[in-house]
Motif scaffolding. Structure first.
Motif, PDB file in Angstrom:
ATOM      1  N   THR A   1       0.947  -1.474   0.215  1.00 14.48           N
ATOM      2  CA  THR A   1      -0.252   0.115   0.634  1.00 14.48           C
ATOM      3  C   THR A   1       1.305   1.212   0.018  1.00 14.48           C
ATOM      4  O   THR A   1       0.673   2.008  -0.432  1.00 14.48           O
ATOM      5  N   VAL A   2       1.824   1.630   0.687  1.00 16.52           N
ATOM      6  CA  VAL A   2       2.831   2.307   1.135  1.00 16.52           C
ATOM      7  C   VAL A   2       3.527   2.438  -0.029  1.00 16.52           C
ATOM      8  O   VAL A   2       3.382   3.505  -1.165  1.00 16.52           O
ATOM      9  N   LEU A   3       4.260   1.457  -1.329  1.00 16.60           N
ATOM     10  CA  LEU A   3       4.626   1.410  -2.647  1.00 16.60           C
ATOM     11  C   LEU A   3       3.596   2.438  -3.168  1.00 16.60           C
ATOM     12  O   LEU A   3       4.244   2.771  -4.206  1.00 16.60           O
ATOM     13  N   SER A   4       2.694   1.745  -3.351  1.00 18.46           N
ATOM     14  CA  SER A   4       1.636   1.880  -4.334  1.00 18.46           C
ATOM     15  C   SER A   4       1.128   3.988  -4.915  1.00 18.46           C
ATOM     16  O   SER A   4       1.063   3.929  -4.850  1.00 18.46           O
ATOM     17  N   VAL A   5       1.139   4.185  -2.842  1.00 21.52           N
ATOM     18  CA  VAL A   5       0.837   5.473  -2.865  1.00 21.52           C
ATOM     19  C   VAL A   5       2.096   6.761  -3.273  1.00 21.52           C
ATOM     20  O   VAL A   5       2.110   7.393  -4.396  1.00 21.52           O
ATOM     21  N   ILE A   6       2.964   5.473  -3.197  1.00 27.22           N
ATOM     22  CA  ILE A   6       4.372   6.121  -3.893  1.00 27.22           C
ATOM     23  C   ILE A   6       4.436   6.537  -5.064  1.00 27.22           C
ATOM     24  O   ILE A   6       5.046   7.512  -6.074  1.00 27.22           O
ATOM     25  N   VAL A   7       4.244   5.396  -5.378  1.00 24.66           N
ATOM     26  CA  VAL A   7       4.799   5.340  -7.257  1.00 24.66           C
ATOM     27  C   VAL A   7       3.155   5.711  -7.521  1.00 24.66           C
ATOM     28  O   VAL A   7       3.259   6.165  -9.064  1.00 24.66           O
ATOM     29  N   SER A   8       2.119   5.824  -7.292  1.00 26.40           N
ATOM     30  CA  SER A   8       1.106   6.462  -7.427  1.00 26.40           C
ATOM     31  C   SER A   8       0.986   5.577  -9.337  1.00 26.40           C
ATOM     32  O   SER A   8       0.512   6.569 -10.200  1.00 26.40           O
ATOM     33  N   PRO A   9       0.716   4.250  -9.614  1.00 28.76           N
ATOM     34  CA  PRO A   9       0.308   4.148 -10.925  1.00 28.76           C
ATOM     35  C   PRO A   9      -0.637   4.422 -11.910  1.00 28.76           C
ATOM     36  O   PRO A   9      -1.304   4.766 -13.025  1.00 28.76           O
ATOM     37  N   SER A  10      -1.923   4.630 -10.766  1.00 27.85           N
ATOM     38  CA  SER A  10      -3.146   4.910 -11.500  1.00 27.85           C
ATOM     39  C   SER A  10      -3.551   6.890 -11.503  1.00 27.85           C
ATOM     40  O   SER A  10      -4.103   7.015 -11.979  1.00 27.85           O
ATOM     41  N   GLY A  11      -2.429   7.489 -10.565  1.00 28.13           N
ATOM     42  CA  GLY A  11      -2.366   8.422 -10.592  1.00 28.13           C
ATOM     43  C   GLY A  11      -3.560   9.775  -9.676  1.00 28.13           C
ATOM     44  O   GLY A  11      -4.145  10.325  -9.198  1.00 28.13           O
ATOM     45  N   SER A  12      -4.291   8.452  -8.703  1.00 32.69           N
ATOM     46  CA  SER A  12      -5.011   8.910  -8.106  1.00 32.69           C
ATOM     47  C   SER A  12      -5.006   8.340  -6.257  1.00 32.69           C
ATOM     48  O   SER A  12      -4.985   7.256  -6.268  1.00 32.69           O
ATOM     49  N   LEU A  13      -5.115   9.286  -5.622  1.00 30.20           N
ATOM     50  CA  LEU A  13      -4.554   9.209  -4.134  1.00 30.20           C
ATOM     51  C   LEU A  13      -5.179   7.825  -3.520  1.00 30.20           C
ATOM     52  O   LEU A  13      -5.248   6.837  -3.075  1.00 30.20           O
ATOM     53  N   PRO A  14      -6.158   8.352  -3.623  1.00 30.91           N
ATOM     54  CA  PRO A  14      -7.649   7.567  -3.246  1.00 30.91           C
ATOM     55  C   PRO A  14      -7.703   5.897  -3.515  1.00 30.91           C
ATOM     56  O   PRO A  14      -7.856   4.948  -3.183  1.00 30.91           O
ATOM     57  N   ILE A  15      -7.448   5.695  -4.764  1.00 32.79           N
ATOM     58  CA  ILE A  15      -7.198   3.895  -5.891  1.00 32.79           C
ATOM     59  C   ILE A  15      -5.630   3.470  -5.478  1.00 32.79           C
ATOM     60  O   ILE A  15      -5.840   2.378  -5.185  1.00 32.79           O
ATOM     61  N   ASP A  16      -4.850   4.118  -5.227  1.00 32.20           N
ATOM     62  CA  ASP A  16      -3.656   3.877  -4.821  1.00 32.20           C
ATOM     63  C   ASP A  16      -3.751   3.412  -3.353  1.00 32.20           C
ATOM     64  O   ASP A  16      -3.351   1.938  -2.857  1.00 32.20           O
ATOM     65  N   ALA A  17      -3.780   4.061  -3.079  1.00 31.73           N
ATOM     66  CA  ALA A  17      -4.067   3.767  -1.230  1.00 31.73           C
ATOM     67  C   ALA A  17      -4.884   2.558  -1.090  1.00 31.73           C
ATOM     68  O   ALA A  17      -5.069   1.633  -0.088  1.00 31.73           O
ATOM     69  N   THR A  18      -6.629   2.149  -2.046  1.00 34.78           N
ATOM     70  CA  THR A  18      -7.807   1.130  -1.495  1.00 34.78           C
ATOM     71  C   THR A  18      -7.404  -0.003  -2.621  1.00 34.78           C
ATOM     72  O   THR A  18      -7.333  -1.421  -1.688  1.00 34.78           O
ATOM     73  N   LEU A  19      -6.739  -0.122  -3.054  1.00 31.68           N
ATOM     74  CA  LEU A  19      -6.859  -1.376  -4.092  1.00 31.68           C
ATOM     75  C   LEU A  19      -5.695  -2.164  -3.858  1.00 31.68           C
ATOM     76  O   LEU A  19      -5.771  -3.600  -3.681  1.00 31.68           O
ATOM     77  N   PRO A  20      -4.354  -2.244  -3.650  1.00 28.04           N
ATOM     78  CA  PRO A  20      -4.388  -3.351  -2.668  1.00 28.04           C
ATOM     79  C   PRO A  20      -4.639  -3.685  -1.122  1.00 28.04           C
ATOM     80  O   PRO A  20      -4.571  -5.270  -1.214  1.00 28.04           O
ATOM     81  N   ILE A  21      -4.738  -3.167  -1.086  1.00 32.49           N
ATOM     82  CA  ILE A  21      -6.963  -3.804   0.756  1.00 32.49           C
ATOM     83  C   ILE A  21      -6.670  -4.754  -0.213  1.00 32.49           C
ATOM     84  O   ILE A  21      -7.453  -5.601   0.294  1.00 32.49           O
ATOM     85  N   LEU A  22      -7.983  -4.087  -1.163  1.00 33.38           N
ATOM     86  CA  LEU A  22      -8.948  -4.738  -1.567  1.00 33.38           C
ATOM     87  C   LEU A  22      -8.277  -6.131  -2.522  1.00 33.38           C
ATOM     88  O   LEU A  22      -9.495  -6.899  -2.507  1.00 33.38           O
ATOM     89  N   MET A  23      -7.791  -5.939  -3.011  1.00 29.46           N
ATOM     90  CA  MET A  23      -6.825  -7.046  -3.520  1.00 29.46           C
ATOM     91  C   MET A  23      -6.713  -7.358  -3.038  1.00 29.46           C
ATOM     92  O   MET A  23      -7.127  -9.350  -2.978  1.00 29.46           O
TER      93      MET A  23
END
Length: 334
Positions: free
Chosen positions: A99-121
């Protein structure tokens, strides 16, 4: 010394696992699911009952963090019967790091999506894993369906959450003023609308000085994706003189990955102010609802007790023959 500590850790894990069994883990999963389902229902009903006072954004901003925590707990509860607590702790740490890496890299360009998708996956993978484990058990088909149906329900609700999070945070909306015969475009949206006709008429019984109780304006349009026409329909703008209010009809076009919503905001002569909203991934919500319904139906079917087989009819003739034979034997003895 290391052996002593290792043995102590093994004993601790063993004692913990004694209190964590499949029944307790499933009970905790059901509790998490019930809370998530309640949050979804409240989120759907609040905009309907409160209107503009408390919108969907107001509710989402206040429930996103507890919802993610509950989703993480749901995934953890699903894995508890299968893995020791030490391994589950490692999995949770890995999810946090992802989750932290997703927020830093921001693959989707949206902070809410980057922070939520790893947990949902993580929750989705946990659901799929438990569903797979339920299917491969050496049980009857009915028992397999009974075991896997709760996980189908869990999968549906995770899909709903993915659809809600992604569509809410990637939704694009805007308005365009379009004249009859012209085509309007919308910034950031891959769709355009051509107004093919605007007509109006009175409807209903005469009211005061008006020949009808309402005045209806019909807007005919064609929807384009790029230069390709994909649909043709109409929306209406209605002014109700009797009740002193105006309302509109809406148009919704659903594809596999997007939902397009169109409604008129204002009509004046041959000009219309047309609002369009594009919501990607909204189909995941409807797919999740369907999957959840399938899981509920399977669960209701499998928990139903099978009917007891009807008792075999007694053979009256056979009983009569046995009775007669016993009577003859008794007479012979005399």
């Amino acid at each position: 010394m290391h052996k002593v500590f290792g043995a102590a850790a093994d004993i601790s894990d063993s004692d913990t696992m004694k209190s964590i069994n499949a029944h307790n883990a499933m009970l905790a999963s059901v509790v998490m699911f019930s809370i998530l389902f309640l949050i979804l229902i409240i989120g759907m009903l609040i905009p309907l009952f409160t209107g503009a006072v408390f919108g969907a954004e107001w509710f989402n901003d206040r429930t996103v963090l507890p919802t993610l925590i509950i989703v993480a707990l749901l995934g953890t509860c699903l894995l508890l019967p299968e893995f020791p607590p030490s391994r589950i702790a490692g999995i949770i740490i890995a999810v946090i790091v992802a989750t932290v890496l997703s927020v830093i890299v921001s693959p989707s360009g949206s902070l809410p999506i980057d922070a939520t998708l790893p947990i949902l996956m993580f929750a989705m993978l946990a659901v799929l894993y438990r569903g797979y484990r339920s299917v491969i058990r050496p049980e009857s088909l009915r028992m397999k369906l009974r075991s896997v149906s709760p996980h189908i329900i869990h999968l549906g609700i995770v899909l709903i959450l993915i659809g809600v999070f992604v569509s809410t945070n990637t939704r694009i909306d805007g308005s365009a003023i379009i004249h009859e015969g012209d085509t309007g475009t919308y910034n950031g949206q891959p769709y355009s609308v051509k107004i093919t006709g605007i007509s109006d008429r009175y409807e209903g019984a005469p009211y005061d000085e008006y020949p009808g109780s309402s005045y209806l304006t019909q807007i005919d349009f064609e929807l384009y994706s790029g230069s390709r026409p994909i649909d043709r329909d109409e929306v209406k703008y209605i002014t109700d003189f009797k009740w002193g209010q105006s309302y509109t009809t809406n148009y919704v076009h659903r594809s596999l990955t997007k939902e397009v919503f169109i409604t008129p905001k204002m009509v004046e002569g041959d000009t219309v102010n047309l609002y369009m909203r594009t919501a990607p991934w909204i189909t995941a919500v409807w797919g999740g609802i369907i999957i959840m319904a399938i899981g509920i139906i399977l669960l209701m079917y499998t928990v139903r007790k099978p009917r007891a087989p009807p008792k075999e009819k007694e053979n009256v003739d056979r009983k009569y023959e046995d009775l007669l034979q016993r009577e003859l034997d008794r007479l012979k003895k005399k």
